[in-house]
Scaffold this active site. Sequence first.
Site, PDB file in Angstrom:
ATOM      1  N   ASN A 165      -8.313  54.550 -18.605  1.00 26.89           N
ATOM      2  CA  ASN A 165      -9.427  55.697 -19.285  1.00 26.89           C
ATOM      3  C   ASN A 165     -10.607  55.797 -18.466  1.00 26.89           C
ATOM      4  O   ASN A 165     -11.000  54.820 -17.717  1.00 26.89           O
ATOM      5  CB  ASN A 165      -9.651  55.236 -20.846  1.00 26.89           C
ATOM      6  N   ASP A 169     -13.333  57.318 -19.722  1.00 27.30           N
ATOM      7  CA  ASP A 169     -14.465  57.880 -20.765  1.00 27.30           C
ATOM      8  C   ASP A 169     -15.515  56.789 -21.232  1.00 27.30           C
ATOM      9  O   ASP A 169     -16.570  57.076 -21.785  1.00 27.30           O
ATOM     10  CB  ASP A 169     -13.789  58.118 -22.079  1.00 27.30           C
ATOM     11  N   PRO A 175      -8.350  63.906 -26.515  1.00 24.63           N
ATOM     12  CA  PRO A 175      -6.650  63.990 -26.538  1.00 24.63           C
ATOM     13  C   PRO A 175      -6.316  63.344 -25.504  1.00 24.63           C
ATOM     14  O   PRO A 175      -6.845  63.088 -24.336  1.00 24.63           O
ATOM     15  CB  PRO A 175      -6.490  65.502 -26.343  1.00 24.63           C
ATOM     16  N   ASP A 176      -5.012  62.656 -25.670  1.00 18.00           N
ATOM     17  CA  ASP A 176      -4.242  61.919 -24.533  1.00 18.00           C
ATOM     18  C   ASP A 176      -3.865  63.055 -23.660  1.00 18.00           C
ATOM     19  O   ASP A 176      -3.652  64.159 -23.813  1.00 18.00           O
ATOM     20  CB  ASP A 176      -3.374  60.921 -24.939  1.00 18.00           C
ATOM     21  N   PHE A 177      -2.619  62.561 -22.645  1.00 18.92           N
ATOM     22  CA  PHE A 177      -1.958  63.584 -22.108  1.00 18.92           C
ATOM     23  C   PHE A 177      -0.655  64.159 -22.507  1.00 18.92           C
ATOM     24  O   PHE A 177      -0.438  65.158 -22.478  1.00 18.92           O
ATOM     25  CB  PHE A 177      -1.821  62.947 -20.612  1.00 18.92           C
ATOM     26  N   ARG A 178       0.182  63.196 -22.973  1.00 23.09           N
ATOM     27  CA  ARG A 178       1.598  63.494 -23.173  1.00 23.09           C
ATOM     28  C   ARG A 178       1.970  63.510 -24.533  1.00 23.09           C
ATOM     29  O   ARG A 178       3.002  63.849 -24.967  1.00 23.09           O
ATOM     30  CB  ARG A 178       2.432  62.347 -22.575  1.00 23.09           C
ATOM     31  N   HIS A 222      -8.791  53.661 -13.212  1.00 25.11           N
ATOM     32  CA  HIS A 222      -8.938  55.018 -12.730  1.00 25.11           C
ATOM     33  C   HIS A 222     -10.419  55.543 -12.455  1.00 25.11           C
ATOM     34  O   HIS A 222     -10.601  56.680 -12.643  1.00 25.11           O
ATOM     35  CB  HIS A 222      -8.002  55.843 -13.391  1.00 25.11           C
TER      36      HIS A 222
HETATM   37  P1  NAD Z   1      -0.541  59.004 -22.031  1.00 25.04           P
HETATM   38  O1  NAD Z   1      -1.143  60.343 -22.473  1.00 25.04           O
HETATM   39  O2  NAD Z   1       0.621  59.176 -21.258  1.00 25.04           O
HETATM   40  O3  NAD Z   1       0.125  58.329 -23.246  1.00 25.04           O
HETATM   41  C1  NAD Z   1      -0.636  58.056 -24.388  1.00 25.04           C
HETATM   42  C2  NAD Z   1       0.018  57.301 -25.272  1.00 25.04           C
HETATM   43  O4  NAD Z   1      -0.768  56.743 -26.415  1.00 25.04           O
HETATM   44  C3  NAD Z   1       1.248  57.871 -25.936  1.00 25.04           C
HETATM   45  O5  NAD Z   1       2.661  57.211 -25.717  1.00 25.04           O
HETATM   46  C4  NAD Z   1       0.975  58.011 -27.306  1.00 25.04           C
HETATM   47  O6  NAD Z   1       2.102  57.795 -28.267  1.00 25.04           O
HETATM   48  C5  NAD Z   1       0.102  56.871 -27.654  1.00 25.04           C
HETATM   49  N1  NAD Z   1      -1.000  57.116 -28.669  1.00 25.04           N
HETATM   50  C6  NAD Z   1      -1.877  58.162 -28.800  1.00 25.04           C
HETATM   51  N2  NAD Z   1      -2.734  57.921 -29.696  1.00 25.04           N
HETATM   52  C7  NAD Z   1      -2.397  56.802 -30.169  1.00 25.04           C
HETATM   53  C8  NAD Z   1      -3.065  55.864 -31.387  1.00 25.04           C
HETATM   54  N3  NAD Z   1      -4.008  56.576 -32.114  1.00 25.04           N
HETATM   55  N4  NAD Z   1      -2.361  54.818 -31.652  1.00 25.04           N
HETATM   56  C9  NAD Z   1      -1.483  54.256 -31.024  1.00 25.04           C
HETATM   57  N5  NAD Z   1      -0.727  54.945 -29.859  1.00 25.04           N
HETATM   58  C10 NAD Z   1      -1.475  56.198 -29.555  1.00 25.04           C
HETATM   59  O7  NAD Z   1      -1.673  58.453 -21.455  1.00 25.04           O
HETATM   60  P2  NAD Z   1      -1.824  57.147 -20.551  1.00 25.04           P
HETATM   61  O8  NAD Z   1      -0.654  56.438 -20.393  1.00 25.04           O
HETATM   62  O9  NAD Z   1      -3.000  56.565 -20.342  1.00 25.04           O
HETATM   63  O10 NAD Z   1      -1.640  58.102 -18.996  1.00 25.04           O
HETATM   64  C11 NAD Z   1      -2.389  59.350 -18.870  1.00 25.04           C
HETATM   65  C12 NAD Z   1      -3.588  59.005 -17.802  1.00 25.04           C
HETATM   66  O11 NAD Z   1      -4.668  60.035 -17.895  1.00 25.04           O
HETATM   67  C13 NAD Z   1      -4.342  57.807 -17.581  1.00 25.04           C
HETATM   68  O12 NAD Z   1      -4.510  57.679 -16.209  1.00 25.04           O
HETATM   69  C14 NAD Z   1      -5.454  58.232 -18.565  1.00 25.04           C
HETATM   70  O13 NAD Z   1      -6.565  57.277 -17.882  1.00 25.04           O
HETATM   71  C15 NAD Z   1      -5.679  59.239 -18.281  1.00 25.04           C
HETATM   72  N6  NAD Z   1      -6.485  59.938 -19.380  1.00 25.04           N
HETATM   73  C16 NAD Z   1      -7.644  59.414 -19.852  1.00 25.04           C
HETATM   74  C17 NAD Z   1      -8.163  59.780 -20.932  1.00 25.04           C
HETATM   75  C18 NAD Z   1      -9.527  59.122 -21.244  1.00 25.04           C
HETATM   76  O14 NAD Z   1     -10.155  58.633 -20.351  1.00 25.04           O
HETATM   77  N7  NAD Z   1      -9.987  59.040 -22.760  1.00 25.04           N
HETATM   78  C19 NAD Z   1      -7.807  60.967 -21.626  1.00 25.04           C
HETATM   79  C20 NAD Z   1      -6.481  61.547 -21.186  1.00 25.04           C
HETATM   80  C21 NAD Z   1      -5.793  60.958 -20.122  1.00 25.04           C
END
Ligand code: NAD
Length: 269
Positions: free
Chosen positions: A129, A131, A54-57, A146
């Site tokens: 990311n 990951d 999952p993402d954050f927002r 990060h």
């Molecule tokens: P965020 O959650 O703020 O934003 C993610 C964005 O991606 C959203 O605007 C969403 O609309 C978009 N999105 C989600 N799925 C998508 C898809 N399949 N196709 C196109 N767009 C999509 O994330 P952020 O801006 O990366 O900031 C969050 C912080 O947390 C960062 O520092 C990040 O590294 C970290 N984080 C990392 C992971 C990971 O390593 N996978 C996961 C969660 C958060």
Amino acid sequence: MRGILKDCSEREKLRYYHGLLGEEKYAALREMILEASKAVFLGGAGVSTESGIPDFRSKDGLYRKKNRKFARYRPEYLLSNECLTGKPEVFFSYFRENLDCREVQPNDAHKALARLESAGRLSGIITQNIDGLHQKAGSKNVMEIHGSALRSYCVYCRKNYGPDFIFQSLDPVPRCPECGHMVRPDVTLYGEILPDPAYGDAIRILQDADLLVIGGTSLEVGSASQLAHIYHGKHMVIINKGKTKLEGKADLVFHESIGKVLKAVSDSI
Ligand code: NAD
Ligand code: ZN
């Protein structure tokens, strides 16, 4: 398309790009990639959602996940230096439950970016990311601004530990076998300074780039937004399901799945 735009002003070109729809937009992105001599990708958590992280927002993001155990803490606090040092048991419990990406596999977006790099069409990936999925897909020049959840180190003697150490440790707070101090993930937490080598490399590659593709990031985190502002090259493209602040500056904006867009474009190159 190049012919049509030959004598146009920058404003007219932008108007032309903004008017493109469907297949024409895909073709325009393909052309920008083929024309670029230094294309760079800047991405975030949205790149990995199609792998199941999952993402954050987003509406299904980690920030909206209901978990009674952590309900009294703000999500930013759970991933902060303040939590790591003040309530390390809470930090590691949250980290182990939510940020274990050891078995996760790369998706179409990671694979397409790796293919573009090996075809000589992409100079580097700047990722927020942690990951490790870009490297798993085969990308070589990855700037992890990060850090990485697959690495950890002792805060005292600085000994490095592998991806399993924190997850396999039986201690609520993992301890270094050499000196007994805390072993922490090699990730930049809220309230910490960004790792210099990766961030410095990201600045350098952006200063020199002529195409920036931004994807899967809300650009809400300051470091990513600052990096995007450093770029002054020829074209900027955004591929993000949700809206971002920089859309006015982008030539092309795709509010679509990043895996779908990047796969379609890289398959056609
Ligand atoms: P965020 O959650 O703020 O934003 C993610 C964005 O991606 C959203 O605007 C969403 O609309 C978009 N999105 C989600 N799925 C998508 C898809 N399949 N196709 C196109 N767009 C999509 O994330 P952020 O801006 O990366 O900031 C969050 C912080 O947390 C960062 O520092 C990040 O590294 C970290 N984080 C990392 C992971 C990971 O390593 N996978 C996961 C969660 C958060
Ligand atoms: Zn130690």
